[in-house]
Scaffold this motif. Structure first.
Motif: not given
Length: 447
Positions: A364-373
């Motif tokens: 939960p502390g390190r979400p997969f952001g839109p730029l990473s996706a």
């Protein structure tokens, strides 16, 4: 004008591959511009912005590799007989390929710029209730020089790579004269050719058509005067065996296995002492050097090992009394091991890295952001599209062999079955291997 007609008159499949290059260029350009927006929004975090920009090297390399594969499979720019007479020689066709690549990547960069400006609110206001304002630096003016430089990275690198890869070369082998110091060379007409039985009369016996000892005993006596005995000459370049045959295993497999083992060892060693703070794309702590080194060694080892493993798949298909179907599939894999193996190894490396990244961000502390996706989508899409493009190139290279088999009466179902069997063999061999390496690479991150 003829160059433009060759480019426009391409089939829909060729145009689709060019659009894929443009889409990959658009995604990579948007990632580069997002790094610029992050640097403008947070000028105090210069190290994090530089790290984001460094991670963009991976999608840039994937996009350039896809553009190179698409340029090689373009049938309109392939040298054919008769084109040189109208001014379309190999150099001109190479320039056409580079120009098409430049246009495709430039179109993608323009799409990326338009989307970036739209999300920033520079065109019609902030869309999506300003959700992208945090990393796009909305409200701040973009520096023109930095924007143009970042947008020109992919077109320039891709165009230069295509021009270097498709540059014309002389198909004739360069034969250099070799000096031979052979004092014992036998020549017809000399004392060494006839031996003691013939003496100095060997030339006279040959001229008279007699059957002396020299004419019957030595092969050099039957040769014309002044010709060197072929037994004492070195083999020419054309007599050497072809190293690219279907039976030759691609070199580098032991070194590739060693690189994979070294990479997994480095990651296991780094997993003994987890780095602090946690490792992410924007924060790389000091102790994470072994993680990055292990990932790099593992990826390079997979890419180098894939041609040899593909060749091994072809051999396994032909073992234990194979039929015609297995023989066709196995020999095809062995012949195209180097061409298919490299993009297949890249896809396996991307899959393993994606599994490790998913494990890394599974909290939960390190979400997969839109730029990473977006970055993961660009890299994975380019790897998969490159593999499909190389498969098309392989099919084009086997067109003459396929036509010959059809003329000999081979059923078309057998050829399609051989292609399906090749794909199934590669999937059955590389899928468990990739999953095993991905699990081993991600194991230190789960401790």
């Amino acid at each position: 004008m003829l160059d433009l007609r060759l480019t426009r008159a391409a089939r829909p499949a060729v145009q689709l591959r060019r659009l894929l290059v443009a889409a990959a260029s658009a995604g990579t350009g948007f990632l580069l511009l997002s790094c610029l927006g992050y640097a403008l929004k947070r000028p105090e975090a210069a190290g994090s912005a530089a790290l984001r920009l460094a991670w963009c090297v991976v999608p840039v390399a994937a996009t350039v590799y896809l553009a190179l594969a698409v340029a090689r499979t373009d049938p309109g720019t392939r040298p054919r007989p008769g084109l040189s007479a109208i001014g379309l020689g190999p150099a001109r066709l190479m320039a056409v390929s580079a120009l098409v690549t430049a246009l495709s990547t430039t179109l993608g960069s323009l799409v990326a710029l338009s989307l970036f400006l739209y999300l920033r609110g520079d065109l019609t206001g902030l869309p999506f209730d300003g959700a992208g304002a945090s990393f796009l630096a909305a409200g701040k003016s973009l520096p023109l020089a930095a924007t143009l430089t970042l947008l020109a990275v992919v077109p320039v690198v891709a165009t230069v790579a295509v021009a270097l890869a498709l540059r014309p070369s002389d198909p004739r082998p360069v034969v250099r004269p070799q000096r031979r110091y052979l004092p014992f060379v036998r020549q017809a007409g000399g004392p060494a050719a006839g031996g003691p039985a013939a003496g100095g009369r060997t030339g006279e016996v040959e001229a008279a058509g007699g059957g002396g000892a020299a004419g019957k005993g030595t092969p050099a006596a039957a040769a014309p005067a002044g010709v060197i005995d072929p037994r004492f000459t070195s083999p020419s370049l054309t007599d050497k065996p072809d190293d690219e045959g279907a039976g030759d295993t691609p070199a580098g497999l032991p070194w590739a296995v060693a690189l994979v083992a070294a990479g997994l060892t480095a990651q296991a060693y780094a997993g003994r002492t987890p780095p602090t703070p946690a490792f992410t794309f924007t924060t790389v702590p000091t102790g994470a050097g072994f993680f990055l080194l292990g990932w790099l060694l593992t990826a390079v080892g997979l890419v180098l090992a894939a041609p040899g493993l593909t060749h091994l798949c072809g051999r396994l298909l032909q073992c234990a009394r194979p039929g015609a179907l297995r023989l066709l599939a196995g020999r095809g894999l062995m012949a195209e091991a180097t061409r298919i193996g490299r993009p297949l190894g890249i896809l396996c490396a991307v899959t393993a890295a994606g599994y490790a990244v998913t494990t890394l961000y599974d909290s939960p502390g390190r979400p997969f952001g839109p730029l990473s996706a977006l970055g993961a989508l660009v890299v994975a899409g380019c790897a998969f599209a490159t593999l499909l493009t190389v498969a098309v190139e392989t099919r084009q290279g086997r067109a003459e062999t396929t036509d010959a088999l059809l003329r000999l009466g081979a059923p078309a179902t057998v050829l399609r079955g051989a292609a399906a069997l090749r794909a199934f063999a590669l999937l059955a061999f590389f899928a468990p291997l990739t999953l095993a390496i991905a699990a081993l690479a991600a194991f230190p991150l789960t401790r």
